[in-house]
Design an enzyme around this catalytic site. Structure first.
Site, short mmCIF file in Angstrom:
data_model
loop_
_atom_site.label_atom_id
_atom_site.label_comp_id
_atom_site.label_asym_id
_atom_site.label_seq_id
_atom_site.Cartn_x
_atom_site.Cartn_y
_atom_site.Cartn_z
N ARG A 293 0.83 -1.22 0.00
CA ARG A 293 0.00 0.00 0.00
C ARG A 293 0.86 1.26 0.00
NH1 ARG A 293 -3.90 -2.99 -1.89
NH2 ARG A 293 -4.47 -4.65 -0.50
N ASP B 135 -11.82 -1.34 7.83
CA ASP B 135 -10.44 -1.26 7.37
C ASP B 135 -10.21 0.05 6.64
OD1 ASP B 135 -7.91 -1.74 6.51
OD2 ASP B 135 -8.43 -3.25 5.02
N ARG C 102 -1.48 -6.07 16.96
CA ARG C 102 -2.57 -5.50 16.16
C ARG C 102 -3.85 -6.34 16.30
NH1 ARG C 102 -2.02 -5.13 10.76
NH2 ARG C 102 -2.74 -3.00 10.44
N GLU D 189 -4.59 4.24 1.01
CA GLU D 189 -5.03 3.00 0.37
C GLU D 189 -6.43 3.12 -0.21
OE1 GLU D 189 -4.87 -0.42 2.92
OE2 GLU D 189 -5.84 -1.71 1.44
N GLU E 191 -5.42 -12.25 8.20
CA GLU E 191 -5.10 -12.33 6.77
C GLU E 191 -3.97 -13.33 6.50
OE1 GLU E 191 -4.66 -8.17 5.63
OE2 GLU E 191 -6.83 -8.02 5.35
C1 GCV Z 1 -0.56 -4.96 5.73
C2 GCV Z 1 -5.66 -4.20 4.66
C3 GCV Z 1 -4.67 -3.95 3.56
C4 GCV Z 1 -3.48 -4.89 3.67
C5 GCV Z 1 -2.84 -4.71 5.06
C6 GCV Z 1 -3.90 -4.97 6.11
C7 GCV Z 1 -3.41 -4.74 7.52
O1 GCV Z 1 -6.27 -5.43 4.51
O2 GCV Z 1 -5.30 -4.08 2.32
O3 GCV Z 1 -2.59 -4.58 2.65
O4 GCV Z 1 -1.74 -5.54 5.23
O5 GCV Z 1 -5.00 -4.11 5.90
O6 GCV Z 1 -3.70 -3.67 8.06
O7 GCV Z 1 -2.75 -5.60 8.06
#
Ligand code: GCV
Length: 617
Positions: free
Chosen positions: A119, A323, A277, A351, A244
């Protein structure tokens, strides 16, 4: 001033890089003040009075024609920058003892060791290339200086998604270089942090990363000892776990308190913080599943763990429950954990907010977050960085306002967004008063304009998947990410009230009632909280479908008006040309959003625009 120096944006008042030999914040403060006074041709005396009891705080007092600056080690440096900025802008330096509201004011860079930035919209990584450290020490000092000038005191240099070989940052062969980098930032009062791979022990011969397995805890203790031998003031570790596809304690049936505390205990002897996080949700959702409502996930995972985290654990929570959408309500998790340290995470990287092509100044947005989030609830602020190797660091020259304002907001969240923006404008561009006013209002209004042409009324996730720039109304509709709006021929939005998914019940009664009730739920969040028919009549008498059309048309017109204002500004080059080039792209984007979204809703609803404007069929 050379054009290349303009890359420092708000620090253009400082002519030269600080000498490389400065070893303490006091050295830097002295050098900065002397140079700035010389350049501004001020001859006022400034006496520096270090007082180690003050740490990061400072006090600027007038004495005769000059100033006495008292402060702790980095406090003096912060006071020096504040004085220079005041002299430069013609403002009054703050009086009385100035103390940061939050002890940790962190920038999180999502840089990958191979040189890309997740990003990232302003070039490649400032730190890495081709799987190794690769940085320009002069630029690193400039960066450290930029951060210190606005009070940012921690920089995490690598992506929270720790891709090979970034895990080596805490291995013996990379630590000497990490230590060298830390030494560049240290005189500016900026400490390094690193993102770690939760499953790192598996790479090193252990067959588990179970946080309750003593071998795992011992492994991390030994690893922390090694890391702190090289970087004794490392701020700590940042962790993205069970999110994720990242590994985490869930694999072993453990909670995130188990995982975070185990790591925190390894860092505790060295004074390090474990920043964990909370961006945890099911990213493999079936769109047919109507029971799962993604914004509810973080609260469900963490609220029940309140009070179970060690003192040096900080939960880092995104400002909204989804997000970083253009508009979201404040995350209910931030309001739910009275006995846990929390950092508010915001995203400077644009983003979902225009990729640093479209103009989007964030301070008004942060003020809105703090309207609902009592400031004492959190103990730290973190921002996903917007920096890269571009000469001006942020791609769009105006995107620098967000880094500038972030630091000062984390120092004092009561600072007025308009004042922050004006100070940045004045430091960066010495424009005539009327032009400065025009730029300030352009920036102040930029978020509202972007919201109108992309996602008004709380409409989320109609963005192009993956890249997240440009419209794609159905892009996420049948995907795995839990991000649906369910537009059909009659209605759009998700009912998140008690009779819907129940998300509103994650708030206390006041906020819950406010959002539940259609009369008190603000228009800009209506479709986040409610499913509404297109013929629903809003408070101003317009139907929902008409508001969707109107906002997209108006947003686009307002973007065109911004472009006209921009043309009148005597910005220095290269910023003038760069801003103009990006504005042309922004207009293209705004038109695309307007036409695609309006056509999408027109085709579904069959309702024509009451004002007869062109909607493609
Ligand atoms: C670093 C979103 C973004 C991801 C990012 C994620 C996060 O999903 O699209 O690129 O990953 O947030 O904050 O961990």
């Amino acid at each position: 001033m050379k054009h290349s120096d303009h890359s420092l944006t708000w620090l253009t008042c400082l002519p030269e890089a600080v000498p490389a030999q400065a070893v303490t914040p006091l050295d830097v403060a002295r050098a900065e003040i002397n140079q700035a006074l010389a350049v501004m041709q001020h001859s006022i005396p400034v006496v520096l009075r270090p007082d180690s009891t003050l740490s990061e705080s400072f006090c600027l007092e007038r004495e005769g024609e000059g100033y006495i600056l008292t402060g702790g080690s980095t406090g003096i440096l912060y006071g020096a920058y504040r004085l220079i900025m005041s002299l430069k802008t013609g403002g009054t330096p703050p009086s009385g003892v100035q103390q940061p509201r939050y002890a940790l004011r962190m920038l999180n860079c999502w840089d990958n060791a191979e040189g890309t930035i997740e990003r990232g919209y302003s070039g490649r990584s400032l730190f890495f290339e081709d799987g190794r450290f690769d940085y320009d020490p002069v630029r690193m000092r400039q960066l450290a200086r930029m951060l210190a000038s606005v009070g940012v005191n921690v920089i995490c240099i690598n992506n929270v998604n720790v891709h090979d070989p970034a895990h080596k940052l805490i291995e013996e062969d990379w630590l000497p270089q990490l230590s060298d980098l830390a030494a560049i930032f240290r005189p500016y009062g900026v400490r390094l942090m690193v993102s770690i791979d939760y499953a790192h022990p598996l790479r090193c011969g252990l067959d588990t990363a179970d946080p309750l397995d003593p071998r795992v805890a011992d492994w991390w203790k030994t690893r922390a000892q090694l890391v702190y031998r090289y970087i004794p003031d490392l701020a700590g570790f940042l962790v993205k776990a069970d999110s994720e596809h990242r590994p985490g304690p869930f694999t072993y049936g453990r909670t995130h308190a188990d995982g975070a505390n185990m790591l925190a205990r390894a860092l505790a002897p060295f004074g390090g913080a474990l920043v964990w996080r909370c961006f945890v949700y099911n990213c493999l959702q079936d769109w047919r599943d109507t029971k799962t409502d993604r914004p509810m996930a973080a609260y469900k995972h963490y609220a029940c763990l309140d009070g179970q985290f060690d003192r040096n654990v900080i939960l880092q929570i995104k400002n909204g429950p989804f997000d970083f959408q253009v508009r979201e309500p404040v995350s209910p998790l931030l309001l739910a954990m009275a006995h846990t340290n929390m950092a508010l995470e915001v995203q400077l990287a644009q983003e979902y907010t225009g990729h640093q092509i479209d103009i989007y100044a964030m301070p008004p947005m942060w003020k809105e977050i703090f309207d609902d989030l009592p400031k004492e609830r959190i103990t730290a602020m973190a921002a996903v960085g917007n920096l890269g190797r571009d000469m001006n660091y942020t791609g769009h020259p105006f995107a620098a306002v967000n880094l500038f304002a972030f630091g000062l907001t984390a120092w004092n969240p009561d600072t007025d967004p308009a004042a922050l923006i004006r100070t940045w404008c004045r430091l960066s561009y010495a424009l005539p008063a009327a032009q400065e006013d025009a730029l300030v209002s352009l920036l102040l209004g930029s978020r509202g304009v972007y919201e109108k042409y992309t996602a008004p009324l709380g409409l989320c996730w109609m963005v192009e998947p993956h890249g997240h720039y440009g419209p794609s109304p159905m892009g996420y509709e049948y995907a795995l990410w839990g991000t649906y709006h369910k537009a059909n021929r009659d209605a759009v939005g998700i009912d998140r009230t008690a009779s819907g998914t129940g998300y509103t019940r994650q708030y206390d009664k006041t906020l819950c009632d406010k959002y539940e009730n259609l009369n008190t739920c603000p228009d800009n969040l209506k479709l986040f909280f409610h499913r509404l028919r297109y013929d629903y009549v809003m408070a101003d008498g317009r139907t929902l479908i008409q508001r969707i059309y109107d906002d997209h048309f108006e947003g686009c017109e307002e973007a065109e008006a911004m472009a006209r204002v921009l043309e009148t500004l005597d910005l220095p080059e290269p910023d003038r040309s760069e801003a103009a080039r990006r504005m042309a792209l922004q207009l293209k984007n705004a038109r695309e959003w307007r036409d695609v979204t309006n056509t999408f809703f027109y085709r579904l609803s069959g309702v024509s625009d009451a004002k007869g404007r062109r909607i493609y069929d």
